[in-house]
Design a protein around this motif. Structure first.
Motif, mmCIF file in Angstrom:
data_model
loop_
_atom_site.group_PDB
_atom_site.id
_atom_site.type_symbol
_atom_site.label_atom_id
_atom_site.label_comp_id
_atom_site.label_asym_id
_atom_site.label_seq_id
_atom_site.Cartn_x
_atom_site.Cartn_y
_atom_site.Cartn_z
ATOM 1 N N VAL A 103 3.227 -0.229 -4.275
ATOM 2 C CA VAL A 103 2.929 1.250 -4.849
ATOM 3 C C VAL A 103 3.640 1.206 -6.033
ATOM 4 O O VAL A 103 2.919 1.704 -7.022
ATOM 5 N N LYS A 104 4.694 0.401 -6.557
ATOM 6 C CA LYS A 104 5.306 0.431 -7.838
ATOM 7 C C LYS A 104 4.193 -0.206 -8.911
ATOM 8 O O LYS A 104 4.030 0.263 -9.875
ATOM 9 N N ALA A 105 3.543 -1.295 -8.098
ATOM 10 C CA ALA A 105 2.937 -1.991 -9.020
ATOM 11 C C ALA A 105 1.475 -1.236 -9.466
ATOM 12 O O ALA A 105 0.719 -1.399 -10.742
ATOM 13 N N SER A 106 0.991 -0.342 -8.513
ATOM 14 C CA SER A 106 -0.448 0.504 -8.735
ATOM 15 C C SER A 106 -0.138 1.681 -9.477
ATOM 16 O O SER A 106 -1.101 2.207 -9.841
ATOM 17 N N GLY A 107 1.263 2.166 -9.271
ATOM 18 C CA GLY A 107 1.420 3.414 -10.113
ATOM 19 C C GLY A 107 0.603 4.449 -9.246
ATOM 20 O O GLY A 107 0.718 5.894 -10.010
ATOM 21 N N ILE A 108 0.598 4.508 -8.103
ATOM 22 C CA ILE A 108 -0.100 5.631 -7.260
ATOM 23 C C ILE A 108 1.309 6.507 -6.836
ATOM 24 O O ILE A 108 2.309 6.368 -7.209
ATOM 25 N N ASN A 109 0.837 7.693 -6.035
ATOM 26 C CA ASN A 109 2.053 8.574 -5.717
ATOM 27 C C ASN A 109 3.241 7.702 -4.945
ATOM 28 O O ASN A 109 3.151 7.007 -4.023
ATOM 29 N N PRO A 110 4.381 7.989 -6.052
ATOM 30 C CA PRO A 110 5.755 7.067 -5.341
ATOM 31 C C PRO A 110 6.061 7.663 -3.868
ATOM 32 O O PRO A 110 7.039 6.981 -3.516
ATOM 33 N N TRP A 111 5.741 8.816 -3.380
ATOM 34 C CA TRP A 111 6.232 9.355 -2.247
ATOM 35 C C TRP A 111 5.456 8.716 -0.998
ATOM 36 O O TRP A 111 5.727 9.245 -0.037
ATOM 37 N N ALA A 112 4.579 8.139 -1.083
ATOM 38 C CA ALA A 112 3.587 7.426 -0.029
ATOM 39 C C ALA A 112 4.284 6.558 0.666
ATOM 40 O O ALA A 112 5.467 5.720 0.048
ATOM 41 N N THR A 113 4.260 6.381 2.106
ATOM 42 C CA THR A 113 4.826 5.429 2.878
ATOM 43 C C THR A 113 3.920 4.755 3.566
ATOM 44 O O THR A 113 2.594 4.986 3.445
ATOM 45 N N VAL A 114 4.157 3.719 4.211
ATOM 46 C CA VAL A 114 3.191 2.831 4.935
ATOM 47 C C VAL A 114 2.329 3.838 5.830
ATOM 48 O O VAL A 114 1.293 3.584 6.096
ATOM 49 N N HIS A 115 2.988 4.822 6.667
ATOM 50 C CA HIS A 115 2.433 5.816 7.444
ATOM 51 C C HIS A 115 1.362 6.572 6.717
ATOM 52 O O HIS A 115 0.355 7.073 7.337
#
Length: 352
Positions: free
Chosen positions: A274-286
């Motif tokens: 998530v950090k490397a891709s810069g996508i929504n930081p609130w995303a989880t595995v679920h």
């Protein structure tokens, strides 16, 4: 103000919320220090919620411990999962401590609801925690004391309806592309491709990959239900490449020393991606499971099939994904459009 906004937007992890029309950062000590360094005296910190009080540590007396042991035994014999047993015991122990000087058989509905109210008010229990507390109490009265289900119909919190977090297909692609390690990449692909819970992914066995039948077999999922879910041909090729590289012996995904790959390891892999891709930081595995369901619905898969693939007992649970789909003038026609000629509206602002 514009300069400050641009600085905030350029910070790692910043995310725009279109509905609230604001930018935010994950609430970490590292980010707080960065913001303080950037904005200095312009930064104003406000407490937006009351600080919750943690229940004090306590030890049950002998009689209460016996009640707790009885509940534990019944739950185990009835086949409740280990996590459910522990959650119920933790919740019920608070109930036992509160009423340790009372006979549990003599407690009234009002007594129990008064206890639940005290816990909710004092410790700011979430909806799920409140329900767990009620379930634990009912489990004791129904399974240990043999009371009918209607014996204590305790008031439950009104169920809130929240939309799950979902990634776009482009965000999923960025996430996968930002995961160079083959094993890590394959795990995330499997979870997204088959709509798995993280607990289901770590329990996959090599024999659960049915390439001839075109499905993954999920054994002992939530509520101890077995199910089949889709096996993408693309994922199958990735799994074959992964197998040749790592040669797992029993579990599909194994740790460095063998045995099941851990939940915390997958979560760490996901956070890094998530950090490397810069996508929504609130995303989880679920979020990958939610995204799987939403993307299937967008492509025309009916809700009943999605319900089967996800292993939902009720169609109501699956229907939440229909609320996520984008609503705009591109796919929904407002009834006002049919009145535009009658009202002599052109879509232009006629306000003087």
């Amino acid at each position: 103000m514009k300069r400050e906004r641009e600085i905030f937007k350029s910070m790692d992890g910043s995310f725009y919320h279109p509905n609230q029309r604001l930018w935010s950062l994950p609430n970490t000590q590292e980010n707080i220090e960065k913001v303080q360094k950037q904005f200095g005296n312009k930064l104003e910190i406000k407490e937006t919620a009351e600080r919750t009080i943690k229940p004090p540590f306590f030890i049950l007396n002998e009689k209460s411990q016996q009640h707790l042991d009885q509940l534990h035994q019944k739950l185990v014999l009835k086949g409740f999962s280990t996590s459910t047993v522990e959650n119920y015991k933790s919740a019920f122990s608070k109930f036992l401590k509160f009423f340790e000087s009372r006979d549990l058989v003599e407690l009234t509905k009002e007594d129990i609801e008064g206890f639940v109210y005290q816990q909710v008010s004092k410790y700011k229990l979430s909806e799920s925690s409140q329900n767990s507390l009620i379930n634990a109490i009912k489990a004791y009265y129904e399974h240990v004391l043999g009371k009918p289900r209607e014996y204590y119909e305790i008031q439950r919190p009104k169920r809130s309806i929240t939309l799950p977090n979902v990634l776009s297909k482009e965000e999923v692609a960025l996430l996968i592309q930002s995961t160079p390690n083959k094993k890590h990449r394959t795990i995330l692909l499997t979870i997204y491709s088959a709509g798995l819970r993280i607990s289901e992914a770590i329990k996959l066995r090599i024999c659960d990959v049915h390439s001839d039948g075109g499905y993954l077999f999920v054994k002992g999922a939530k509520n101890k239900k077995d199910r089949k879910t889709v096996l993408s041909p693309v994922l199958l090729q990735e799994l074959r490449s992964y197998y040749k590289a790592y040669r797992p012996s029993y579990w599909l995904f194994e740790g460095q020393e063998g045995g099941q790959y851990s939940t915390t390891s997958i979560q760490a892999v996901f956070r890094k991606a998530v950090k490397a891709s810069g996508i929504n930081p609130w995303a989880t595995v679920h979020t990958l499971r939610h995204s799987f369901a939403t993307h299937l619905l967008q492509s025309g898969t009916n809700l009943r099939m999605i319900q089967v693939l996800l292993g939902h007992s009720s169609s109501t649970t699956t229907e939440i994904y229909s609320h996520i789909l984008a609503v705009s003038n591109k796919n929904v026609v407002s009834p006002l459009d049919s009145l535009s000629e009658i009202l002599n509206l052109t879509g232009k602002n006629r306000a003087k």
